[in-house]
Write an enzyme that holds these catalytic residues in place. Structure first.
Site, PDB file in Angstrom:
ATOM      1  N   CYS A  93       0.141  -0.634  14.997  1.00 23.17           N
ATOM      2  CA  CYS A  93      -0.906  -0.764  13.990  1.00 23.17           C
ATOM      3  C   CYS A  93      -1.275  -2.234  13.800  1.00 23.17           C
ATOM      4  O   CYS A  93      -0.458  -3.133  13.998  1.00 23.17           O
ATOM      5  CB  CYS A  93      -0.461  -0.147  12.668  1.00 23.17           C
ATOM      6  N   HIS A 105       5.494  -6.970  16.856  1.00 19.06           N
ATOM      7  CA  HIS A 105       5.866  -6.919  18.273  1.00 19.06           C
ATOM      8  C   HIS A 105       5.636  -8.271  18.938  1.00 19.06           C
ATOM      9  O   HIS A 105       6.462  -8.731  19.743  1.00 19.06           O
ATOM     10  CB  HIS A 105       5.057  -5.825  18.978  1.00 19.06           C
ATOM     11  N   CYS A 200       1.981  29.322  -1.653  1.00 13.50           N
ATOM     12  CA  CYS A 200       2.922  28.198  -1.613  1.00 13.50           C
ATOM     13  C   CYS A 200       4.333  28.658  -1.948  1.00 13.50           C
ATOM     14  O   CYS A 200       5.311  28.086  -1.458  1.00 13.50           O
ATOM     15  CB  CYS A 200       2.473  27.096  -2.567  1.00 13.50           C
ATOM     16  N   HIS A 745       2.722  24.844  -8.671  1.00 17.35           N
ATOM     17  CA  HIS A 745       2.733  24.716  -7.211  1.00 17.35           C
ATOM     18  C   HIS A 745       4.172  24.598  -6.741  1.00 17.35           C
ATOM     19  O   HIS A 745       4.983  23.880  -7.342  1.00 17.35           O
ATOM     20  CB  HIS A 745       1.930  23.495  -6.781  1.00 17.35           C
TER      21      HIS A 745
END
Length: 813
Positions: A93, A105, A200, A745
């Site tokens: 990234c 890196h 769920c 939920h």
């Protein structure tokens, strides 16, 4: 012939050809100037290394972010700005991202320069050393060649092609384990599950079952048609072991196995549970319609339905081995063999071997000191949560008779002695009558269990609430084939639990029966009773009323060849019920009713009692309250038949009518302890209960440990465990409920870890591959939060802070 339009001028070719060539834009001119001055391209670019790395890795995916295994909607949660090192081909990234793996890196490259990178989204080339953009025109054609190759590769790569993501992660993890001497031990992956519409509650449970590795292992052994199944009789050594061939698994069992297998495959992304959910709805119609449901009820219906299919499968294979005997063709010897093999074979179904434990209820009369025990199997333990509120004081005058006994026997454990009447629900106390003297505390309902066949002897008549118990299964006649004696327990339970949350306290404050009964076995929705000469108690009658829903099915089953009645023992848990009459000379099987002569041994545990702290709210404190000793007094007094018999002997001149009405009610002590521990322990925290005419949720946080010692809550006679030995369990799964009663939920927290070799050996009874080493102590792993298709690695602290509703523990051996 066309006429020239005077309003339009023809293009002037000569002028256009003489027009000078202009640069594309100012940026390209600057790039050329900068690129020509960069000195790092010649030794920081390698075409061969880049081509090799691109072919072996995923396109436009940060390799370091991939190791963190973060997913959303089944796809990896990765930054959009990915840069490729033109020296080694590593993808990371960009510097504007949170992790900046590409920049890291470069800084960690050491002596070899990895400063030149290219953006895989904008194709901008950057040099970290110069901190400038480069052009493809510098250093001859090297950069142009690489850019052309990468652009062609990107065109060939399909967008969203992440099928190899988990596979690469597992290969890297397996390679690391091989280096550490753990070859062959792989860590299963975690995938999201599509929400079909308010499902769920289903997804959260399935995620935990997917991480119950021993479940998939046992199902994999018997998944095919024609699987050999060996049944050995420990109770009848004179009979040789019987080897039978199992038929194909039932539709729900097959769907569950295929779905768990798909959860382990690396090639697939989010999975749709439509097939499995539809099969479950056929067994339990209450889950149709995509309404909000309860996860614990779903778990019980699912395991119960799978167990029913496996039971029928085993029973059918036994009958087939004896050429399918019927009433006309089977002799007495064949019937005895079929019953003996059936009794042992049914206990070998994988649901019982994994999830079933046993709880012992011990009651002692304070007058005659007679002690009796009753053993009940359970699939999970439902623990009430104590809310932080000031309780009304208990009138000590009512406890005066039991105060001395409480202080002597529970001096080190004063907080555990409870008065049954004090814990009785307000609604029950309101409707109780003088005849309710034998009513137990409603805490008896806190355990969800599956009854054994010998316990399924209750028939409730709604008009008079009379209970009738059946004789032992050994006295029943044989009438038809074995597989016809089973009914679909899941469908029956669907009608029983269609209107009320069976595991919430809303179902508890029901009106108690006004007639004394013999004994009520433990359970919420699968109530059964057996005659118990020393424990005639009445408070369990409201639960026994729930058995009326399957009375017609039971009557039909009894009319057939009743082989299932003897295919169960103390650890057998059929859901069928048999409405039979009670003989006066009823005999009881050894182990179901036991007289104990030592009060000290009756209430002894494997280890010292757990010591709670002030205002503690944890799993241990809930278990401590659940297994604490109760005083049965007032309306909860025990109808002691020993004391009644003694009084009758002293009044022989009384009439028979007076004898019948002269029951003796005495104060008693009662305690629940675990007498057989399961391989997988499921704890249910009761967050839903009734408040007036409505239901409410208890939002208080309950602390739960990563490692739980169950020894303080186990009886000293616990099977296969010595006194003083620890009974350790490791947490691997959590079902969390967030929100309120009206709208909430369910999500899951699961621990991805290496499967336990010792637990597998203990259950299957065979050694695993030699050379495998299991880590000492707790198994390593990482926690993953799963909300339908959203999957994310989370720290351990976040999992421990969840508002747990179900807790999954596996035995540590």
């Amino acid at each position: 012939m066309r006429v020239k339009d005077p309003s339009k001028d023809l293009p002037e070719k000569g002028k256009r050809n003489k027009r000078p060539l202009l640069p594309h834009d100012e940026d390209s001119s600057d790039d050329i100037a900068v690129g020509l001055t960069c000195q790092h391209v010649s030794y920081a670019v390698s075409v061969n290394h880049v081509k090799k790395a691109v072919a072996e890795s995923l396109w436009s995916v940060c390799s370091e972010c991939l190791k963190e295994r973060r997913f959303c909607d089944g796809q990896p949660v990765l930054p959009a700005d990915v840069w490729l090192c033109l020296k080694c081909g590593l993808q990371g990234c960009g510097k504007n991202s949170e992790s900046q793996h590409s920049l890291r890196h470069f800084k960690s490259s050491g002596t070899e320069s990895h400063c030149v990178v290219i953006s895989l989204s904008t194709w901008v080339i950057w040099c970290y050393e110069c901190n400038e953009k480069l052009s493809t025109h510098c250093n001859k054609k090297v950069l142009a060649q690489i850019v052309d190759f990468l652009q062609k590769h990107a065109f060939k790569t399909q967008t969203g092609a992440f099928s190899r993501i988990i596979k690469l992660c597992e290969e890297k993890r397996e390679a690391g384990e091989i280096k550490k001497g753990k070859k062959g031990c792989t860590v299963p992956s975690v995938k999201g599950i599509t929400n079909l519409g308010n499902t769920c509650f289903f997804n959260a449970v399935i995620q935990n079952l997917a991480q119950t590795y021993i479940l998939f292992e046992l199902m994999n052994e018997i998944k095919e048609d024609g699987t050999k199944f060996k049944i050995s009789l420990s109770s009848a050594p004179q009979l040789e072991p019987l080897v039978v061939e199992l038929s194909s698994p039932g539709p729900l069992t097959s769907a569950l196995f295929l779905f768990l297998h798909s959860m382990k495959e690396a090639e697939k992304g989010p999975l749709s549970p439509k097939v499995l959910f539809n099969q479950l709805c056929q067994k339990a119609p209450r889950f149709k319609g995509f309404q909000q449901q309860d996860s614990q009820e779903l778990l019980h219906h699912l395991l119960d339905a799978v167990r029913t299919e496996e039971t029928k499968r085993i029973q059918a294979s036994i009958l087939k081995a004896f050429n399918n005997p019927t009433t006309k063709t089977a002799d007495d010897e064949t019937r005895k063999k079929v019953k003996a093999y059936g009794k042992e074979g049914v206990k070998m179904n994988f649901i019982d071997r994994i999830f079933i434990g046993e709880l012992t209820s011990t009651v002692m009369c304070e007058e005659c000191a007679n002690i009796s025990t009753m053993k009940d199997p359970f699939i999970d333990i439902s623990l009430p949560i104590i809310e932080e509120r000031v309780s009304k004081p208990v009138l000590l005058g009512k406890m005066s008779k039991c105060r001395s006994l409480q202080e002597t026997d529970q001096d080190h454990n004063k907080g555990t002695v409870t008065v049954g009447n004090a814990h009785q629900p307000r609604a029950s106390r309101k409707h109780s009558s003088p005849n309710d003297k034998n009513q137990l505390s409603h805490d008896r309902k806190h355990l969800r269990k599956w009854p054994s066949e010998e316990e399924k002897t209750v028939v409730t008549h709604p008009k008079n609430d009379n209970l009738e118990a059946s004789p032992p299964a050994s006295t029943l006649s044989t009438e038809a084939s074995l597989n016809e004696s089973l009914t679909d327990g899941s469908e029956r339970d669907a009608s029983l639990e269609s209107s009320v949350d069976a595991d919430s306290e809303a179902s508890e404050p029901e009106i108690a029966s006004k007639q004394p009964v013999l004994l009520r076995s433990r359970g919420d929705s699968c109530g059964h009773a057996e005659q118990h000469p020393h424990l005639p108690l009445a408070s369990e009658l409201p639960q026994a009323k729930e058995t009326h829903g399957g009375e017609e099915e039971m009557a039909e089953a009894i009319a057939e060849l009743h082989l299932s009645g003897t295919v169960t023992g103390n650890r057998d848990f059929h859901r069928e019920k048999q409405p039979l009459n009670v003989p006066n000379n009823l005999c009881f099987s050894e182990g179901k009713h036991t007289r104990l002569h030592s009060a000290q041994n009756a209430f002894q545990t494997l280890s010292q009692s757990y010591v709670t702290t002030s205002k503690e709210c944890s799993v241990q404190s809930c278990l401590y309250q659940f297994t604490s000793m109760e005083l049965l007094m007032g309306n909860n007094k025990l109808l002691c038949e020993d004391c009644t018999e003694k009084r009758r002997k002293c009044h022989k001149e009384t009439s028979s009518a007076e004898k019948k009405a002269g029951g003796v009610y005495t104060n008693a002590r009662k305690q629940l302890l675990i007498s057989a521990v399961p391989a997988i322990l499921i704890l249910h925290l009761k967050r839903f209960h009734q408040a007036g005419l409505s239901l409410r949720k208890v939002n208080r946080h309950v602390d739960f440990p990563l490692t739980l010692d169950l020894a303080p809550f186990c009886a000293a006679t616990c099977k296969n465990i010595s006194v003083g030995e620890k009974v350790l369990y490791g947490l691997y799964g959590i079902v969390e409920h967030s929100g309120s009663m009206r709208g909430g939920h369910y999500t899951a927290y699961v621990k991805v870890r290496v499967p336990s070799r010792k637990l597998s050996e203990c259950i299957t009874g065979r050694k695993t591959a030699a050379g495998l080493k299991e880590p000492d102590g707790e198994l390593g792993g990482h926690w993953v939060h799963v909300s339908d298709t959203y999957v994310q690695v989370v720290p351990e602290s976040r999992a421990l802070s969840a508002q747990a509703y179900l807790l999954f523990y596996e035995r540590i051996l």
